[in-house]
Motif scaffolding. Structure first.
Motif, short mmCIF file in Angstrom:
data_model
loop_
_atom_site.label_atom_id
_atom_site.label_comp_id
_atom_site.label_asym_id
_atom_site.label_seq_id
_atom_site.Cartn_x
_atom_site.Cartn_y
_atom_site.Cartn_z
N ARG A 118 0.84 -1.22 0.00
CA ARG A 118 0.00 0.00 0.00
C ARG A 118 0.86 1.26 0.00
O ARG A 118 0.54 2.25 -0.68
N ALA A 119 1.96 1.22 0.75
CA ALA A 119 2.86 2.39 0.77
C ALA A 119 3.47 2.63 -0.60
O ALA A 119 3.58 3.78 -1.05
N ALA A 120 3.89 1.55 -1.27
CA ALA A 120 4.45 1.70 -2.61
C ALA A 120 3.42 2.31 -3.55
O ALA A 120 3.75 3.18 -4.38
N ALA A 121 2.17 1.87 -3.44
CA ALA A 121 1.12 2.42 -4.29
C ALA A 121 0.89 3.90 -3.98
O ALA A 121 0.67 4.72 -4.89
N LEU A 122 0.93 4.27 -2.69
CA LEU A 122 0.77 5.68 -2.32
C LEU A 122 1.87 6.54 -2.93
O LEU A 122 1.63 7.69 -3.33
N LEU A 123 3.08 6.00 -2.98
CA LEU A 123 4.21 6.73 -3.55
C LEU A 123 4.14 6.83 -5.07
O LEU A 123 4.85 7.63 -5.67
#
Length: 283
Positions: A107-112
Motif C-alpha cells: 500500500r505504501a508503494a502504491a501511495l508513492l
C-alpha cells in the motif's frame, strides 16, 4: 527562495537528457538511503538540482510503511520537485514472520506511485542456506509477489551478499523457483569482483534486471568517485542500451550531498555514450 516558489526540476536542470517510457533510454535517479540523515524534501531538492529524474524512496527512514501520512508527504515533495518515484526500497526479507506486514508495504508503494518494491531474498548467503530455508524464502517471495500484483506492482530482489541473490547463478535459480512474471532483480557491481566478471553476470541476468544501483567501490566498500570506475559503468550502459531501465546513484563518497551533482554528471555522461559500432561481417 521558498520551496513553494521554487521552479520545477526540469527548469533547475536544463542539461537533463530526455528519457523515460517510450524512449529506450535509462532513467537516472537516486536512492534516498544515500542521504538517510536528510529530510525527504532535501533529498528531493538535491536530486532535482543534480538533474536526476527518479528516486527510490527507502522504507527505513523517509517513507515507513506504517506511517501513511508520512508516505503521502513524501509523494507530495516528489511531485513538487518534478521527480518520479521509480521504486520503494523496502527491507522485507521474505521471512514468514514478515508476510503479515507486507500488504502495508504494498500500500505504501502504491501511495508513492512506485511501480516496483525492492526486497531482500532472505538473510543468509546461498552457500549457507539450508534447502528448507531456501524453500521458505521462495514461498514468501511468491506470496509477496502475488500481493504486489494485486496492487499492480512488481518486486525486484536486491542483488546482495548474505542473501540468496549473492551470485548470478543463485539469483537466476531463485527467480525460476519463484516463477512469477512480476518478480525480477536489481543488479549492482559485486564487491571486489573484476569488471569483466561483473559485466558477464549482468549480461547473463539480461532482461531479468529491473534496475541497477550505481556506485564506485574499490576495494571492499571504499567509496570512490564514479569516475574511478568509469570504464565499468560505460560498459554497463552499453549492455543496457535500448532498454527502459533505471540507474540509481547509491552511497556517494562521504555520504556528502555536495558531491551529488558531480556524481550525477558522471552518470549522465557515461549513460549518454553511444555503443561501440560492431564491424559488419561480409557474407
Amino acid at each position: 527562495m521558498t520551496e513553494q516558489n521554487r521552479p520545477s526540476a526540469p527548469e533547475d536542470a536544463p542539461g537533463r537528457p530526455p528519457a523515460g517510457p517510450g524512449t529506450g533510454a535509462p532513467r537516472l535517479g537516486l536512492c534516498s538511503v544515500t542521504f538517510r540523515r536528510l529530510p525527504a524534501a532535501e533529498v528531493a531538492r538535491s536530486a532535482a538540482d543534480a538533474g536526476l529524474e527518479v528516486v527510490e524512496w527507502g522504507a527505513d527512514v523517509h517513507a515507513p510503511p506504517e506511517e501513511p501520512d508520512t508516505v503521502r508527504a513524501v509523494r507530495e515533495v516528489t511531485d513538487r520537485f518534478g521527480l518520479t518515484c521509480c521504486s520503494y526500497g523496502s527491507y522485507f526479507r521474505a521471512t514468514p514472520g514478515e508476510l503479515a506486514r507486507f500488504p502495508a508495504v504494498a500500500r505504501a508503494a502504491a501511495l508513492l506511485g512506485a511501480p516496483r518494491i525492492r526486497v531482500w531474498a532472505g538473510g543468509t548467503g546461498s552457500a549457507d542456506t539450508p534447502p528448507d530455508e531456501r524453500r521458505t524464502t521462495v514461498t514468501c517471495l511468491r506470496e509477496a509477489g502475488r500481493i504486489a500484483a494485486d496492487h499492480g506492482l512488481e518486486l525486484a530482489t536486491e542483488f546482495h551478499s548474505r542473501t540468496l541473490t549473492d551470485t548470478v547463478a543463485s539469483t537466476a535459480r531463485l527467480l525460476d523457483e519463484v516463477g512469477a512474471d512480476n518478480v525480477r532483480t536489481y543488479w549492482q557491481p559485486p564487491l571486489d569482483v573484476p569488471d569483466a566478471e561483473a559485466l558477464a553476470g549482468l549480461a547473463e541476468l539480461g532482461d531479468r534486471v529491473g534496475a541497477v544501483h550505481a556506485f564506485s567501490w574499490w576495494p571492499g566498500n571504499t567509496r570512490l568517485p564514479l569516475t574511478a570506475r568509469e570504464d565499468l559503468w560505460a560498459a554497463v550502459f552499453r549492455l543496457l542500451h535500448g532498454r527502459e531501465i533505471e540507474a540509481l546513484l547509491e552511497f556517494v563518497p562521504g555520504d556528502d550531498p555536495a558531491v551529488l551533482g558531480r556524481e550525477a554528471g558522471t552518470l549522465r555522461r557515461v549513460a549518454a555514450q553511444r555503443p561501440i559500432p560492431q564491424p559488419r561481417v561480409q557474407p
